[in-house]
Write a protein that holds these residues in place. Sequence first.
Motif, mmCIF file in Angstrom:
data_model
loop_
_atom_site.group_PDB
_atom_site.id
_atom_site.type_symbol
_atom_site.label_atom_id
_atom_site.label_comp_id
_atom_site.label_asym_id
_atom_site.label_seq_id
_atom_site.Cartn_x
_atom_site.Cartn_y
_atom_site.Cartn_z
ATOM 1 N N LEU A 131 1.823 34.498 3.176
ATOM 2 C CA LEU A 131 2.491 35.385 4.126
ATOM 3 C C LEU A 131 2.968 34.602 5.347
ATOM 4 N N ILE A 132 2.085 33.775 5.872
ATOM 5 C CA ILE A 132 2.444 32.973 7.046
ATOM 6 C C ILE A 132 3.617 32.056 6.727
ATOM 7 N N GLU A 133 3.597 31.446 5.556
ATOM 8 C CA GLU A 133 4.698 30.572 5.142
ATOM 9 C C GLU A 133 6.032 31.308 5.223
ATOM 10 N N ARG A 134 6.028 32.543 4.763
ATOM 11 C CA ARG A 134 7.245 33.358 4.806
ATOM 12 C C ARG A 134 7.694 33.605 6.236
ATOM 13 N N LEU A 135 6.744 34.085 7.017
ATOM 14 C CA LEU A 135 7.087 34.449 8.391
ATOM 15 C C LEU A 135 7.560 33.229 9.176
ATOM 16 N N GLU A 136 7.054 32.074 8.803
ATOM 17 C CA GLU A 136 7.536 30.863 9.464
ATOM 18 C C GLU A 136 9.005 30.624 9.145
ATOM 19 N N LYS A 137 9.347 30.787 7.871
ATOM 20 C CA LYS A 137 10.737 30.567 7.481
ATOM 21 C C LYS A 137 11.656 31.566 8.154
ATOM 22 N N GLU A 138 11.139 32.765 8.387
ATOM 23 C CA GLU A 138 11.950 33.808 9.029
ATOM 24 C C GLU A 138 11.938 33.677 10.547
ATOM 25 N N GLN A 139 11.278 32.658 11.073
ATOM 26 C CA GLN A 139 11.230 32.409 12.503
ATOM 27 C C GLN A 139 10.480 33.481 13.274
ATOM 28 N N SER A 140 9.853 34.407 12.577
ATOM 29 C CA SER A 140 9.097 35.409 13.327
ATOM 30 C C SER A 140 7.721 34.885 13.700
ATOM 31 N N LEU A 141 7.503 33.636 13.348
ATOM 32 C CA LEU A 141 6.224 33.006 13.648
ATOM 33 C C LEU A 141 6.475 31.509 13.722
ATOM 34 N N SER A 142 5.649 30.797 14.448
ATOM 35 C CA SER A 142 5.805 29.352 14.460
ATOM 36 C C SER A 142 4.446 28.705 14.631
ATOM 37 N N ARG A 143 4.493 27.400 14.655
ATOM 38 C CA ARG A 143 3.229 26.671 14.748
ATOM 39 C C ARG A 143 3.264 25.631 15.843
ATOM 40 N N ASP A 144 2.100 25.335 16.310
ATOM 41 C CA ASP A 144 1.840 24.295 17.281
ATOM 42 C C ASP A 144 2.206 22.913 16.743
ATOM 43 N N VAL A 145 2.103 21.897 17.620
ATOM 44 C CA VAL A 145 2.121 20.521 17.153
ATOM 45 C C VAL A 145 0.882 20.286 16.282
ATOM 46 N N ASN A 146 -0.194 20.970 16.637
ATOM 47 C CA ASN A 146 -1.452 20.791 15.927
ATOM 48 C C ASN A 146 -1.582 21.734 14.734
ATOM 49 N N GLY A 147 -0.533 22.478 14.436
ATOM 50 C CA GLY A 147 -0.575 23.363 13.279
ATOM 51 C C GLY A 147 -1.152 24.725 13.556
ATOM 52 N N ARG A 148 -1.439 25.008 14.817
ATOM 53 C CA ARG A 148 -1.981 26.338 15.118
ATOM 54 C C ARG A 148 -0.867 27.363 15.228
ATOM 55 N N LEU A 149 -1.217 28.592 14.958
ATOM 56 C CA LEU A 149 -0.217 29.657 14.964
ATOM 57 C C LEU A 149 0.231 29.978 16.384
ATOM 58 N N LEU A 150 1.509 30.291 16.499
ATOM 59 C CA LEU A 150 2.072 30.741 17.758
ATOM 60 C C LEU A 150 2.885 31.998 17.497
ATOM 61 N N PRO A 151 2.901 32.920 18.429
ATOM 62 C CA PRO A 151 3.704 34.135 18.245
ATOM 63 C C PRO A 151 5.177 33.823 18.457
ATOM 64 N N GLY A 152 5.986 34.067 17.461
ATOM 65 C CA GLY A 152 7.430 33.881 17.584
ATOM 66 C C GLY A 152 7.780 32.425 17.863
ATOM 67 N N PRO A 153 9.044 32.147 18.172
ATOM 68 C CA PRO A 153 9.474 30.802 18.501
ATOM 69 C C PRO A 153 8.650 30.225 19.643
ATOM 70 N N MET A 154 8.419 31.001 20.663
ATOM 71 C CA MET A 154 7.526 30.609 21.753
ATOM 72 C C MET A 154 7.436 31.769 22.715
ATOM 73 N N SER A 155 6.279 31.958 23.268
ATOM 74 C CA SER A 155 6.022 33.010 24.244
ATOM 75 C C SER A 155 6.568 34.354 23.757
ATOM 76 N N HIS A 156 6.942 35.185 24.683
ATOM 77 C CA HIS A 156 7.379 36.538 24.313
ATOM 78 C C HIS A 156 8.893 36.570 24.266
ATOM 79 N N PRO A 157 9.469 36.544 23.115
ATOM 80 C CA PRO A 157 10.916 36.409 23.048
ATOM 81 C C PRO A 157 11.643 37.729 23.278
#
Lengths: 196, 196
Positions: free
Chosen positions: A47-73
């Motif tokens: 699921l996360i893999e999908r949401l990453e491709k859709e840009q609705s989720l992203s990851r840290d430099v360290n691979g941790r989850l982040l909400p959206g591209p960054m902060s509150h978009p």
Amino acid sequence: MKKLTPAVLKQRSECIRNFYTERGRMPSFSEIGGLVGLSSKSSVFKLIERLEKEQSLSRDVNGRLLPGPMSHPLRVLGSVEAGFPSPAEEELADTLSLDDLMVKNRQATFLLKVSGDSMSGVGIMPGDMVIIDRSLSPKSGDIVVAEVDGAWTMKRLKKSGENIVLVAANPNYKPIRPKNELKIAGVVTGVVRKYQ
Amino acid sequence: MKKLTPAVLKQRSECIRNFYTERGRMPSFSEIGGLVGLSSKSSVFKLIERLEKEQSLSRDVNGRLLPGPMSHPLRVLGSVEAGFPSPAEEELADTLSLDDLMVKNRQATFLLKVSGDSMSGVGIMPGDMVIIDRSLSPKSGDIVVAEVDGAWTMKRLKKSGENIVLVAANPNYKPIRPKNELKIAGVVTGVVRKYQ
DNA sequence: ATTGACAGCGAACGATCGTTCTTCATATAA
DNA sequence: TTATATGAAGAACGATCGTTCGCTGTCAAT
């Protein structure tokens, strides 16, 4: 199993986002499983893999989850009269957070509710909230919150040499020439108004 | 070793808070070590214990770190004319995030830059940004962004029975009675303006 | 009916997490 | 001086993390 519709995907994405806004952190994979109803971490992983491709989720430099591209978009679009954007244009538009946009120095910043119409000429209406930065040094032309001869007001600051005047944006108010002391509490860096 | 002064403690606390505001998540114990200059996780552990007692940090139900009491704090103070608050009052005041305050439904919300002065009568000036919620159903009295007979405008919506009129807040503009179609793109739920 | 893609489950992995314990060095008090 | 408290280091622990792999079952197209 049924096809995984975009609607379901969006709903799950919102589950995660809600968790973030409520708890102030991203959920772990196990927690996401509980949120959206998946009992296997590997399912969450996909699921996360999908949401990453859709840009609705992203990851840290360290691979941790982040909400959206960054902060509150928030999507920023063109101007009203330029015509209204198509969905395609929206995807290209910049996103930003209101906090990041309006507040530079969070430590020195606070909000103040406006009462009175002395600045209604420049669009600061009673009930609006003004964003005040204490760390800025007031320049001529700035709108400031100041204590003049014992009373607090919001006015526009005009300096010409040694002469200092506080001018309202409403002709019903007369310019103030501080006699004794003028304590400026901060510079108005923004206005926010909320309808409804 | 020297005594651990409150000043040092505060500085370390701010390191952690900065990490949170920059990265959107709390750092791990190892990361905190790198931030404040402690090469041992156990030292970080003791540091966290202290900061917890001082309320400058808190923890999840699950034991995860949380920044301070909660969320991105912005101090909200009283009204301008009520007098300016003392530092003591500030500490008691509520805190909130601009994003949380202004945006309910993030998915359906976007920003639009205003050009033209047709709504300057209600304090929406050229250059302001309006916050638009697409998910709201427009009611009479709402300010809406709409496409009327092929052109996009921002006006106040007036309904009386079947009769629909779009009214500007500037007497120089005449009310619009849509002849053919009226497509409402969204309801204006807020205004933000940024000086400087 | 057969096939293939897809959504989900479950087990297992190494890595990292937060925690606890012991040890060392130094500043302060007796 | 000696004694004590304090701040930090380092090793070791189980727990949880994110990841990978293989499997089952179902939908849809062939």
